[in-house]
Motif scaffolding. Structure first.
Motif, PDB file in Angstrom:
ATOM      1  N   ASN A  59      -4.626   7.822   1.540  1.00 27.49           N
ATOM      2  CA  ASN A  59      -6.079   8.585   1.041  1.00 27.49           C
ATOM      3  C   ASN A  59      -5.935   8.062  -0.293  1.00 27.49           C
ATOM      4  N   GLY A  60      -4.686   7.739  -1.118  1.00 23.64           N
ATOM      5  CA  GLY A  60      -4.916   7.225  -2.350  1.00 23.64           C
ATOM      6  C   GLY A  60      -5.689   5.410  -2.412  1.00 23.64           C
ATOM      7  N   PHE A  61      -5.102   5.041  -1.654  1.00 28.03           N
ATOM      8  CA  PHE A  61      -6.277   3.479  -1.566  1.00 28.03           C
ATOM      9  C   PHE A  61      -7.338   4.105  -0.880  1.00 28.03           C
ATOM     10  N   LEU A 121     -11.404   0.942 -14.936  1.00 23.43           N
ATOM     11  CA  LEU A 121      -9.549   0.667 -13.527  1.00 23.43           C
ATOM     12  C   LEU A 121      -9.017  -1.019 -14.335  1.00 23.43           C
ATOM     13  N   LYS A 137       0.857   8.171  -2.830  1.00 21.84           N
ATOM     14  CA  LYS A 137      -0.305   8.575  -2.957  1.00 21.84           C
ATOM     15  C   LYS A 137      -0.919   7.865  -3.548  1.00 21.84           C
ATOM     16  N   LYS A 138       0.405   7.819  -5.181  1.00 22.46           N
ATOM     17  CA  LYS A 138      -0.410   7.339  -6.244  1.00 22.46           C
ATOM     18  C   LYS A 138      -0.047   5.569  -6.063  1.00 22.46           C
ATOM     19  N   GLY A 157      -4.458  -0.108  -3.535  1.00 19.70           N
ATOM     20  CA  GLY A 157      -5.933  -0.585  -3.791  1.00 19.70           C
ATOM     21  C   GLY A 157      -6.634  -1.693  -5.111  1.00 19.70           C
ATOM     22  N   GLU A 193      -9.155   6.851  -0.735  1.00 21.20           N
ATOM     23  CA  GLU A 193     -10.545   7.231  -2.340  1.00 21.20           C
ATOM     24  C   GLU A 193     -10.844   6.257  -3.249  1.00 21.20           C
ATOM     25  N   LEU A 194      -9.973   5.217  -3.625  1.00 22.01           N
ATOM     26  CA  LEU A 194      -9.990   4.574  -4.623  1.00 22.01           C
ATOM     27  C   LEU A 194     -11.538   3.523  -3.760  1.00 22.01           C
ATOM     28  N   HIS A 223      -2.862   4.566  -4.130  1.00 26.15           N
ATOM     29  CA  HIS A 223      -4.206   3.641  -5.134  1.00 26.15           C
ATOM     30  C   HIS A 223      -3.943   2.523  -5.749  1.00 26.15           C
ATOM     31  N   GLN A 224      -2.031   2.365  -6.057  1.00 27.74           N
ATOM     32  CA  GLN A 224      -2.055   1.021  -6.741  1.00 27.74           C
ATOM     33  C   GLN A 224      -1.551  -0.015  -6.196  1.00 27.74           C
TER      34      GLN A 224
END
Length: 154
Positions: A113-115, A14, A65-66, A72, A117-118, A69-70
C-alpha cells in the motif's frame, strides 16, 4: 481541468532519488504500443544507497511500508530518467509488489500500500490504482521491497 502528474509531484514536495542503473541484463523500462513496462525497482534513498531489511525480522510493517513508498519514488525517477515525461502516463495498469519477509509475516498487502497510495496521489484515485499482487519472498541485497509495474500511456 486535470492536474498533471508532474504538477502533483511538485505540489507534494516529492524528491526523487537517482534512478538506479540496471543490475543485470535487462532494460529499466520498455514501451510496447501504448504500454510502459518498468522492471523491478528497489527502494533507493536520495543519497543513492539502498534501504535494507527483512519485514518481520529487522524491520516492522510500517518501516517496510515506507520502503514501498520509496520504491514508488524510485520508479518515478526511473520513468523520468529513461522515458522522459511522466505526464504521458494515463494510468497504472498492473503492479507486482514483492516483500522481503519472514514466512509468518503475512502483511505484504499492507506494505505494498505504501507504493499504491503514492501512485493514487500522483495519478489520482481513478488512474493511480490498477490491479495488483503483493507477495512475500527473499529479495536481492536484502532490500525490503521490490515492485515492477505496467502503465498505460496517452
Amino acid at each position: 481541468m486535470k492536474t498533471l502528474a508532474s504538477e502533483k509531484i511538485k505540489s507534494m514536495g516529492l524528491e526523487f532519488p537517482p534512478a538506479p542503473p540496471p543490475m543485470g541484463v535487462y532494460r529499466p523500462i520498455l514501451v510496447v504500443g501504448k504500454f510502459l513496462y518498468v522492471s523491478g525497482q528497489g527502494p533507493v534513498k536520495n543519497d543513492g544507497t539502498l534501504m535494507i531489511g527483512r519485514a518481520g525480522d529487522d524491520i516492522d510493517k510500517d518501516e517496510a511500508k515506507k520502503a514501498a513508498h520509496q520504491v514508488g519514488l524510485t520508479m518515478l525517477s526511473t520513468i523520468q530518467t529513461h522515458f522522459g515525461d511522466i505526464d504521458k502516463i494515463k494510468r497504472v495498469v498492473k503492479v507486482l509488489g514483492m516483500v522481503n519477509s519472514t514466512p509468518d509475516f503475512g502483511k505484504q498487502p499492507y506494505v505494498i500500500n505504501g507504493f499504491s497510495e503514492l501512485m493514487a496521489a500522483v495519478f489520482g484515485e481513478e488512474n493511480g490504482i490498477g490491479v495488483r499482487s503483493a507477495v512475500g519472498m527473499i529479495l536481492p541485497d536484502n532490500i525490503p521491497v521490490e515492485v515492477e509495474a505496467m502503465f498505460e500511456l496517452y
